[in-house]
Design a protein around this motif. Structure first.
Motif, mmCIF file in Angstrom:
data_model
loop_
_atom_site.group_PDB
_atom_site.id
_atom_site.type_symbol
_atom_site.label_atom_id
_atom_site.label_comp_id
_atom_site.label_asym_id
_atom_site.label_seq_id
_atom_site.Cartn_x
_atom_site.Cartn_y
_atom_site.Cartn_z
ATOM 1 N N SER A 283 129.733 -40.490 24.710
ATOM 2 C CA SER A 283 130.777 -40.611 23.688
ATOM 3 C C SER A 283 131.251 -39.249 23.207
ATOM 4 C CB SER A 283 130.254 -41.430 22.515
ATOM 5 O OG SER A 283 129.235 -40.733 21.808
ATOM 6 N N GLU A 284 130.396 -38.225 23.322
ATOM 7 C CA GLU A 284 130.763 -36.875 22.889
ATOM 8 C C GLU A 284 131.441 -36.073 23.990
ATOM 9 O OE1 GLU A 284 127.056 -35.301 21.583
ATOM 10 O OE2 GLU A 284 127.143 -36.233 19.595
ATOM 11 N N ILE A 330 142.790 -32.956 22.051
ATOM 12 C CA ILE A 330 142.625 -32.061 20.908
ATOM 13 C C ILE A 330 142.383 -32.831 19.615
ATOM 14 C CG2 ILE A 330 143.727 -30.244 19.543
ATOM 15 C CD1 ILE A 330 145.214 -29.391 22.056
ATOM 16 N N PHE A 331 143.089 -33.927 19.426
ATOM 17 C CA PHE A 331 142.956 -34.652 18.162
ATOM 18 C C PHE A 331 143.171 -36.134 18.422
ATOM 19 C CE2 PHE A 331 144.764 -36.187 14.054
ATOM 20 C CZ PHE A 331 143.638 -35.968 13.276
ATOM 21 N N GLN A 332 142.228 -36.975 17.940
ATOM 22 C CA GLN A 332 142.330 -38.424 18.106
ATOM 23 C C GLN A 332 142.188 -39.158 16.769
ATOM 24 O OE1 GLN A 332 139.687 -39.980 21.081
ATOM 25 N NE2 GLN A 332 140.335 -38.547 22.666
ATOM 26 N N TRP A 333 142.472 -38.461 15.681
ATOM 27 C CA TRP A 333 142.425 -39.067 14.355
ATOM 28 C C TRP A 333 141.030 -39.605 14.018
ATOM 29 C CZ3 TRP A 333 146.523 -37.994 11.452
ATOM 30 C CH2 TRP A 333 146.613 -38.585 10.183
ATOM 31 N N GLY A 334 140.004 -38.898 14.496
ATOM 32 C CA GLY A 334 138.627 -39.265 14.175
ATOM 33 C C GLY A 334 138.047 -40.362 15.034
ATOM 34 N N LYS A 341 129.281 -41.299 16.211
ATOM 35 C CA LYS A 341 128.402 -41.665 15.107
ATOM 36 C C LYS A 341 127.905 -43.101 15.257
ATOM 37 C CE LYS A 341 128.381 -37.828 12.897
ATOM 38 N NZ LYS A 341 127.117 -37.048 12.826
ATOM 39 N N ARG A 342 128.763 -43.959 15.798
ATOM 40 C CA ARG A 342 128.352 -45.344 16.028
ATOM 41 C C ARG A 342 127.181 -45.399 17.013
ATOM 42 N NH1 ARG A 342 130.055 -49.328 19.812
ATOM 43 N NH2 ARG A 342 131.556 -47.846 20.684
ATOM 44 N N MET A 346 123.126 -46.601 16.832
ATOM 45 C CA MET A 346 122.493 -47.470 17.826
ATOM 46 C C MET A 346 121.157 -46.899 18.269
ATOM 47 S SD MET A 346 125.680 -48.785 20.188
ATOM 48 C CE MET A 346 124.563 -49.701 21.241
ATOM 49 N N VAL A 347 121.077 -45.563 18.360
ATOM 50 C CA VAL A 347 119.799 -44.927 18.683
ATOM 51 C C VAL A 347 118.770 -45.236 17.597
ATOM 52 C CG1 VAL A 347 118.620 -42.717 18.992
ATOM 53 C CG2 VAL A 347 120.844 -43.093 20.050
ATOM 54 N N ASN A 348 119.183 -45.121 16.336
ATOM 55 C CA ASN A 348 118.270 -45.439 15.232
ATOM 56 C C ASN A 348 117.815 -46.896 15.287
ATOM 57 O OD1 ASN A 348 118.597 -42.816 14.274
ATOM 58 N ND2 ASN A 348 120.288 -43.382 12.916
#
Length: 453
Positions: A283-284, A330-334, A341-342, A346-348
């Motif tokens: 995802s990153e 460059i930018f995807q509005w978060g 973060k989602r 899921m890892v947690n």
């Protein structure tokens, strides 16, 4: 370069890539032998039953197919590291003539080769995830094996108990038939009332009904075993064995150590955590640029042979290009940030699930040990109870025949003896089942329930 040279070049490139392991031939899946043609002759003890189930049970065939699919998935993920070869061949008609040749027909063939150089760790994480998925499926295979082993062993032990119940019921019928004869003889000479004969007949009829139920239970357990072993229900199978005491000397700490190291559900849980971590990495990947190398070869002409024409210059009819492309969002509005973060959450979640699985594994081991100890104590008590009940029955019969006891005393003693025998067979079966469950709780395969230190 004419069309023959173009096709030859494509063939050479494909061959090189295949020899490098980028393009793999389709693997031949070994055909599984049909259960219907297997040799099922000879006696089946507990170990052979389990071995047969692990080979022929449909659940095992299904999980093996799933594992094969996971292996192909890992190969597919590895193949994404290699270059991609493509080609195109087309025709265009111009109503006013081609600007290069002046003719209305234009034929073009091209060969394209692209190589991913950097994809923001996406390809690496995807391959690692596929590898973890295969390892998780291997653990799932072990989990299915353990579940199947437990089912076969439980049914086999139930069959042995049912046979002991049949033997006990047959002995009970024999004792009651003998007592009925004695009571009848006393009644015929006027020493006993008719009521005692009727009581003996009622108890004998009840014992015969219990015997019929016990025999039916044996047939049911045999049919269940045939089903688990993938043997036709109508096939006669010689199941052999007897309930016996299985020594078990491991302490709770030893069992927990083995369980935490071997249980497949814990391995699956750990792999799930690692897979979720790879999802975070994937995802990153949008945070990094994507770099791809490319090579293109083009040839054109005014006929299907794409071999050029007098109207084309040599540079216009055949050429190749090579280059490197880099791109980045460059930018995807978060959207990409919150997506990562989602996956962090899921890892947690997976880590919490793994800890819960570990706690449940410890409880299952402890519970199995307690059941094992209880069953062992019950066996000791039940053996003494059988000995005492046999002696009490013998004495009741002797007193009745000596005319100093009653028929009720004999029937009560017979009932207590049958109950003691039933309690012993149940304790023996429960002990074997507890041993089976304990080995499964430790994640170990003890096919024949033999002593393991």
């Amino acid at each position: 370069m004419n069309r023959t040279r173009f096709l030859f070049l494509a063939f050479i490139l494909s061959t090189v890539l295949a020899s490098a392991g980028i393009v793999s031939a389709q693997d031949a899946d070994p055909a599984m032998s049909s259960a219907a043609t297997d040799d099922i002759s000879g006696p089946y003890d507990l170990e052979r039953c389990v071995q047969r189930a692990l080979t022929a049970n449909p659940n095992m065939q299904a999980i093996r197919a799933q594992l094969k699919g996971a292996e192909f998935g890992q190969r597919s993920a590895l193949g994404q590291f290699g270059p991609t070869l493509g080609g195109a061949y087309g025709y265009t008609h111009y109503n006013r003539g081609n600007s290069y040749s002046g003719k209305e027909d234009d034929w073009v063939a091209s060969l394209n080769l692209s190589q991913p150089i950097f994809q923001g760790f996406n390809l690496l994480a995807n391959w690692q995830k596929a590898k973890l998925n295969r390892e998780s499926t291997e653990a799932s295979l072990t989990n299915v094996e353990l579940t199947l082993i437990e089912s076969v062993q439980a049914n086999f032990l139930s069959l042995l108990k049912a046979r002991m119940d049949v033997k006990s019921a047959e002995d009970s019928v024999a004792r009651l038939e003998s007592q009925l004869k004695v009571t009848n003889a006393f009644y015929e000479v006027g020493l006993r009332p008719k009521a005692e004969v009727l009581d003996a007949e009622v108890d004998l009829a009840t014992a015969k009904q219990l015997l019929l139920k016990s025999r039916n239970n044996v047939s049911t357990q045999e049919a269940q075993l045939n089903t688990l072993l993938n043997i036709p229900l109508e096939s006669p199978v010689q199941y052999v064995g007897e309930l016996k005491y299985i020594p078990f000397d491991l302490t709770l700490r030893d069992c927990l150590t083995r369980a935490y190291a071997n249980r497949p559900d814990l391995i699956i849980g750990q792999k799930s955590v690692e897979i979720a971590q790879k999802d975070v990495t994937m995802s990153e990947s949008s945070f990094y640029p994507s770099v791809t190398g490319r090579w293109d070869y083009v040839t054109r002409g005014d006929d299907p042979s794409v071999s050029g024409s007098g109207y084309y210059s040599e540079s216009a009819s055949e050429y190749w290009t090579a280059g490197v492309d880099a791109s980045m969002e460059i930018f995807q509005w978060g959207a990409d940030y919150y997506d990562s973060k989602r996956y962090d959450e899921m890892v947690n979640q997976m880590q919490a699930d793994l800890e819960n699985t570990r706690l449940n594994a410890g409880f299952e081991v402890k519970s199995s040990i307690l059941n094992l100890q209880e069953a062992a104590d019950r066996i000791t008590v039940a053996k003494k109870s059988v000995v005492a009940a046999e002696e009490a029955y013998r004495m009741a019969v002797a007193r009745y025949q000596a005319q100093v006891g009653t028929n009720t005393d004999v029937l009560n003693a017979q009932e207590r003896l049958s109950l003691a025998e039933a309690q012993l067979s149940q304790a023996m079966a429960d002990y074997g089942t507890a041993v089976s469950k304990l080995y499964v709780a430790m994640g170990e395969k003890n096919l024949g329930l033999k002593e393991v230190k």
